[in-house]
Design an enzyme around this catalytic site. Structure first.
Site, PDB file in Angstrom:
ATOM      1  CB  SER A 160      26.498  29.914  56.970  1.00 27.52           C
ATOM      2  OG  SER A 160      25.253  28.913  57.995  1.00 27.52           O
ATOM      3  CE1 TYR A 174      21.391  32.272  57.931  1.00 24.67           C
ATOM      4  CE2 TYR A 174      21.968  30.134  57.694  1.00 24.67           C
ATOM      5  CZ  TYR A 174      22.239  30.600  58.026  1.00 24.67           C
ATOM      6  OH  TYR A 174      23.152  31.060  59.097  1.00 24.67           O
TER       7      TYR A 174
END
Ligand code: GCO
Ligand code: CA
Length: 261
Positions: free
Chosen positions: A145, A158
Protein backbone atom coordinates in the site's frame (compact mmCIF):
# COMPACT_ATOMS: atom_id res chain seq x y z
CA UNK A 1 9.66 -12.13 -26.29
CA UNK A 2 6.05 -12.08 -25.15
CA UNK A 3 6.44 -15.69 -23.98
CA UNK A 4 8.18 -14.14 -20.99
CA UNK A 5 4.76 -13.09 -19.73
CA UNK A 6 2.85 -16.25 -20.63
CA UNK A 7 1.25 -17.93 -17.60
CA UNK A 8 -0.32 -20.88 -19.43
CA UNK A 9 -0.59 -24.01 -17.33
CA UNK A 10 0.26 -22.23 -14.07
CA UNK A 11 -2.07 -22.33 -11.09
CA UNK A 12 -2.56 -18.93 -9.46
CA UNK A 13 -4.16 -18.54 -6.05
CA UNK A 14 -5.39 -15.03 -5.25
CA UNK A 15 -6.69 -14.36 -1.74
CA UNK A 16 -9.60 -12.00 -1.27
CA UNK A 17 -10.32 -12.11 -4.98
CA UNK A 18 -14.10 -11.90 -4.78
CA UNK A 19 -14.04 -8.16 -5.49
CA UNK A 20 -11.92 -5.05 -5.88
CA UNK A 21 -8.22 -5.07 -6.67
CA UNK A 22 -7.95 -8.80 -5.97
CA UNK A 23 -10.50 -9.53 -8.67
CA UNK A 24 -8.80 -7.20 -11.16
CA UNK A 25 -5.41 -8.84 -10.57
CA UNK A 26 -6.93 -12.31 -10.74
CA UNK A 27 -8.56 -11.52 -14.09
CA UNK A 28 -5.22 -10.29 -15.41
CA UNK A 29 -3.50 -13.52 -14.40
CA UNK A 30 -6.24 -15.62 -15.98
CA UNK A 31 -6.10 -13.60 -19.20
CA UNK A 32 -2.35 -14.23 -19.32
CA UNK A 33 -3.14 -17.95 -19.27
CA UNK A 34 -3.14 -18.94 -15.58
CA UNK A 35 -5.60 -21.38 -14.06
CA UNK A 36 -7.36 -19.24 -11.48
CA UNK A 37 -8.14 -20.19 -7.90
CA UNK A 38 -10.06 -17.61 -5.92
CA UNK A 39 -10.11 -17.43 -2.14
CA UNK A 40 -12.87 -15.58 -0.31
CA UNK A 41 -14.63 -15.54 3.00
CA UNK A 42 -18.31 -14.97 2.18
CA UNK A 43 -20.41 -17.52 0.25
CA UNK A 44 -22.66 -14.90 -1.41
CA UNK A 45 -19.70 -12.81 -2.55
CA UNK A 46 -17.99 -15.90 -3.90
CA UNK A 47 -21.05 -16.86 -5.90
CA UNK A 48 -21.24 -13.38 -7.48
CA UNK A 49 -17.50 -13.36 -8.12
CA UNK A 50 -17.50 -16.71 -9.93
CA UNK A 51 -20.30 -15.39 -12.13
CA UNK A 52 -18.34 -12.22 -12.84
CA UNK A 53 -15.29 -14.28 -13.83
CA UNK A 54 -17.41 -16.59 -15.99
CA UNK A 55 -18.92 -13.55 -17.74
CA UNK A 56 -15.41 -12.76 -18.98
CA UNK A 57 -14.79 -16.34 -20.05
CA UNK A 58 -12.68 -17.18 -16.99
CA UNK A 59 -13.37 -20.52 -15.38
CA UNK A 60 -12.24 -19.85 -11.80
CA UNK A 61 -12.43 -22.26 -8.89
CA UNK A 62 -13.50 -20.77 -5.56
CA UNK A 63 -12.46 -21.84 -2.06
CA UNK A 64 -13.94 -20.29 1.06
CA UNK A 65 -11.53 -20.04 3.97
CA UNK A 66 -10.07 -17.58 6.44
CA UNK A 67 -6.40 -16.84 5.70
CA UNK A 68 -5.78 -15.96 9.37
CA UNK A 69 -6.82 -19.44 10.51
CA UNK A 70 -3.74 -21.61 9.98
CA UNK A 71 -5.46 -24.98 10.32
CA UNK A 72 -8.26 -24.00 7.95
CA UNK A 73 -5.85 -22.46 5.45
CA UNK A 74 -3.60 -25.54 5.56
CA UNK A 75 -6.48 -27.87 4.80
CA UNK A 76 -7.54 -25.72 1.84
CA UNK A 77 -4.05 -25.27 0.40
CA UNK A 78 -3.70 -29.07 0.45
CA UNK A 79 -7.07 -29.45 -1.23
CA UNK A 80 -6.18 -26.93 -3.95
CA UNK A 81 -2.87 -28.69 -4.63
CA UNK A 82 -4.76 -31.98 -4.97
CA UNK A 83 -7.83 -30.79 -6.88
CA UNK A 84 -6.41 -28.08 -9.13
CA UNK A 85 -2.66 -28.62 -9.24
CA UNK A 86 0.62 -27.21 -7.97
CA UNK A 87 0.27 -23.58 -6.93
CA UNK A 88 2.81 -21.63 -8.97
CA UNK A 89 1.63 -18.12 -8.10
CA UNK A 90 0.32 -16.87 -4.76
CA UNK A 91 -1.10 -13.36 -4.50
CA UNK A 92 -1.61 -12.28 -0.88
CA UNK A 93 -4.28 -9.70 -1.49
CA UNK A 94 -6.88 -10.30 1.24
CA UNK A 95 -6.84 -7.32 3.57
CA UNK A 96 -8.87 -4.90 5.62
CA UNK A 97 -8.73 -1.32 6.85
CA UNK A 98 -10.08 0.46 9.91
CA UNK A 99 -10.09 4.24 9.87
CA UNK A 100 -10.04 5.22 13.55
CA UNK A 101 -7.81 7.85 15.23
CA UNK A 102 -5.07 6.14 17.27
CA UNK A 103 -6.30 7.56 20.59
CA UNK A 104 -9.72 6.05 20.00
CA UNK A 105 -8.63 2.72 18.57
CA UNK A 106 -9.23 -0.37 20.67
CA UNK A 107 -6.23 -2.70 20.88
CA UNK A 108 -8.54 -5.47 19.74
CA UNK A 109 -9.19 -3.59 16.47
CA UNK A 110 -5.49 -2.93 16.01
CA UNK A 111 -4.73 -6.63 16.43
CA UNK A 112 -7.49 -7.63 14.02
CA UNK A 113 -6.04 -5.47 11.22
CA UNK A 114 -2.54 -6.84 11.82
CA UNK A 115 -3.91 -10.35 11.80
CA UNK A 116 -5.62 -10.01 8.42
CA UNK A 117 -3.12 -7.73 6.64
CA UNK A 118 0.16 -9.17 7.96
CA UNK A 119 -0.25 -12.52 9.72
CA UNK A 120 -2.57 -13.81 6.96
CA UNK A 121 0.10 -13.31 4.25
CA UNK A 122 2.67 -14.97 6.53
CA UNK A 123 0.44 -18.00 7.04
CA UNK A 124 -0.35 -18.32 3.35
CA UNK A 125 3.27 -17.82 2.28
CA UNK A 126 4.45 -20.42 4.76
CA UNK A 127 1.86 -22.98 3.63
CA UNK A 128 2.31 -22.46 -0.11
CA UNK A 129 6.04 -21.75 0.24
CA UNK A 130 6.59 -25.23 1.59
CA UNK A 131 5.45 -26.71 -1.74
CA UNK A 132 7.30 -24.08 -3.76
CA UNK A 133 10.57 -24.83 -1.94
CA UNK A 134 10.15 -28.55 -2.67
CA UNK A 135 9.52 -27.78 -6.35
CA UNK A 136 12.22 -25.11 -6.58
CA UNK A 137 9.88 -22.68 -8.33
CA UNK A 138 7.28 -20.12 -7.33
CA UNK A 139 6.06 -16.54 -7.33
CA UNK A 140 4.62 -14.79 -4.30
CA UNK A 141 3.15 -11.30 -4.62
CA UNK A 142 2.20 -9.40 -1.47
CA UNK A 143 -0.24 -6.54 -1.90
CA UNK A 144 1.21 -3.60 -0.02
CA UNK A 145 0.00 0.00 0.00
CA UNK A 146 0.98 3.68 -0.01
CA UNK A 147 0.82 3.07 3.72
CA UNK A 148 3.84 0.75 3.40
CA UNK A 149 5.76 4.05 3.03
CA UNK A 150 3.58 6.89 4.27
CA UNK A 151 1.46 7.65 7.30
CA UNK A 152 -2.01 9.14 7.29
CA UNK A 153 -4.45 10.19 9.99
CA UNK A 154 -6.68 7.36 11.27
CA UNK A 155 -4.90 4.36 9.69
CA UNK A 156 -2.27 3.43 12.31
CA UNK A 157 -2.97 -0.30 12.29
CA UNK A 158 -3.21 -0.49 8.50
CA UNK A 159 0.07 1.44 8.06
CA UNK A 160 1.81 -0.73 10.65
CA UNK A 161 0.58 -3.87 8.92
CA UNK A 162 1.39 -2.73 5.37
CA UNK A 163 4.82 -1.46 6.42
CA UNK A 164 5.32 -4.86 8.02
CA UNK A 165 4.18 -6.61 4.87
CA UNK A 166 6.87 -4.78 2.89
CA UNK A 167 9.50 -6.12 5.30
CA UNK A 168 7.98 -9.60 5.32
CA UNK A 169 8.35 -9.48 1.52
CA UNK A 170 12.05 -8.63 1.76
CA UNK A 171 12.62 -11.24 4.42
CA UNK A 172 10.89 -14.10 2.58
CA UNK A 173 12.71 -13.03 -0.60
CA UNK A 174 15.96 -13.35 1.33
CA UNK A 175 15.13 -16.82 2.66
CA UNK A 176 13.71 -18.30 -0.53
CA UNK A 177 15.52 -16.68 -3.47
CA UNK A 178 17.99 -19.57 -3.53
CA UNK A 179 15.09 -21.96 -4.16
CA UNK A 180 14.08 -20.01 -7.28
CA UNK A 181 11.13 -18.44 -5.54
CA UNK A 182 10.60 -14.75 -6.16
CA UNK A 183 8.79 -12.89 -3.41
CA UNK A 184 7.83 -9.35 -4.36
CA UNK A 185 5.10 -6.84 -3.65
CA UNK A 186 2.80 -4.47 -5.45
CA UNK A 187 2.03 -1.17 -3.76
CA UNK A 188 -1.17 0.23 -5.24
CA UNK A 189 -1.67 3.97 -4.92
CA UNK A 190 -5.18 5.31 -4.46
CA UNK A 191 -7.58 3.18 -6.47
CA UNK A 192 -11.28 3.40 -7.12
CA UNK A 193 -12.60 0.39 -5.18
CA UNK A 194 -15.19 -0.33 -2.49
CA UNK A 195 -12.51 0.14 0.15
CA UNK A 196 -11.98 3.76 -0.87
CA UNK A 197 -15.65 4.45 -1.71
CA UNK A 198 -16.27 6.30 1.58
CA UNK A 199 -13.39 8.74 0.92
CA UNK A 200 -13.87 9.00 -2.84
CA UNK A 201 -17.32 10.60 -3.03
CA UNK A 202 -17.56 13.69 -5.20
CA UNK A 203 -17.15 16.86 -3.17
CA UNK A 204 -15.44 14.96 -0.28
CA UNK A 205 -12.24 16.89 0.57
CA UNK A 206 -10.23 13.66 0.43
CA UNK A 207 -11.32 12.97 -3.14
CA UNK A 208 -10.04 16.38 -4.27
CA UNK A 209 -6.92 15.92 -2.14
CA UNK A 210 -5.94 12.61 -3.75
CA UNK A 211 -6.48 13.84 -7.29
CA UNK A 212 -4.36 16.89 -6.48
CA UNK A 213 -1.69 14.82 -4.65
CA UNK A 214 -1.32 12.29 -7.51
CA UNK A 215 0.95 13.49 -10.37
CA UNK A 216 -1.19 11.50 -12.84
CA UNK A 217 -4.14 13.55 -11.60
CA UNK A 218 -6.65 10.74 -11.09
CA UNK A 219 -7.62 7.72 -9.01
CA UNK A 220 -6.23 4.41 -10.22
CA UNK A 221 -8.46 2.07 -12.17
CA UNK A 222 -8.15 -1.54 -10.89
CA UNK A 223 -7.12 -2.55 -14.43
CA UNK A 224 -4.01 -0.37 -13.99
CA UNK A 225 -2.57 -3.21 -11.87
CA UNK A 226 -2.69 -5.83 -14.64
CA UNK A 227 0.81 -5.23 -16.04
CA UNK A 228 2.60 -5.23 -12.69
CA UNK A 229 0.74 -8.37 -11.62
CA UNK A 230 1.58 -10.33 -14.77
CA UNK A 231 5.20 -9.15 -14.65
CA UNK A 232 5.75 -10.30 -11.06
CA UNK A 233 3.92 -13.59 -11.70
CA UNK A 234 5.86 -14.47 -14.84
CA UNK A 235 9.28 -15.53 -16.07
CA UNK A 236 9.93 -11.86 -16.87
CA UNK A 237 10.71 -11.29 -13.17
CA UNK A 238 12.85 -14.38 -12.48
CA UNK A 239 15.77 -12.32 -11.07
CA UNK A 240 13.62 -9.74 -9.26
CA UNK A 241 13.59 -10.42 -5.52
CA UNK A 242 12.12 -8.49 -2.61
CA UNK A 243 10.97 -5.45 -4.57
CA UNK A 244 7.80 -3.49 -4.01
CA UNK A 245 6.54 -2.21 -7.33
CA UNK A 246 4.49 0.89 -6.62
CA UNK A 247 1.69 1.52 -9.07
CA UNK A 248 0.61 4.90 -7.79
CA UNK A 249 0.43 7.49 -10.57
CA UNK A 250 3.59 9.03 -9.09
CA UNK A 251 2.48 9.70 -5.49
CA UNK A 252 5.70 8.41 -3.92
CA UNK A 253 7.86 10.27 -6.44
CA UNK A 254 6.76 13.69 -5.29
CA UNK A 255 6.41 15.91 -2.25
CA UNK A 256 3.19 17.30 -3.72
CA UNK A 257 2.38 20.85 -4.78
CA UNK A 258 0.64 23.95 -3.45
CA UNK A 259 -3.13 23.90 -3.78
CA UNK A 260 -3.10 26.73 -6.37
CA UNK A 261 -0.90 24.83 -8.87
C1 GCO B 1 -6.86 5.27 3.07
C2 GCO B 1 -7.00 4.32 1.91
C3 GCO B 1 -5.70 3.63 1.64
C4 GCO B 1 -5.82 2.82 0.39
C5 GCO B 1 -4.56 2.24 -0.15
C6 GCO B 1 -3.50 3.27 -0.42
O1 GCO B 1 -7.75 5.30 3.92
O2 GCO B 1 -5.87 6.00 3.10
O3 GCO B 1 -8.02 3.41 2.09
O4 GCO B 1 -5.26 2.96 2.73
O5 GCO B 1 -6.76 1.82 0.53
O6 GCO B 1 -4.08 1.18 0.60
O7 GCO B 1 -2.40 2.65 -1.01
CA1 CA C 1 -11.89 -0.94 -15.39
Amino acid sequence: MLNLFDLSGKVALVTGATHGLGMAMAKALAKAGATLVVNGNTPAKMENALEAYAAEGIHAKGYLFDVTNEAQAKEHVETIEREVGPIAILVNNAGMIKRIPALEMEVEDFRKVLDVDLTGPFIMSKLVGKYMVERRVGKIINICSMMSELGRNTVSAYAAAKGGLKMLTRNLATEWAKYNIQVNGIGPGYFATDQTAPIRVDGHPFNEFIIHRTPAGRWGDPDDLAGATIFLASKASDFVNGQILYVDGGILATIGKPSNE
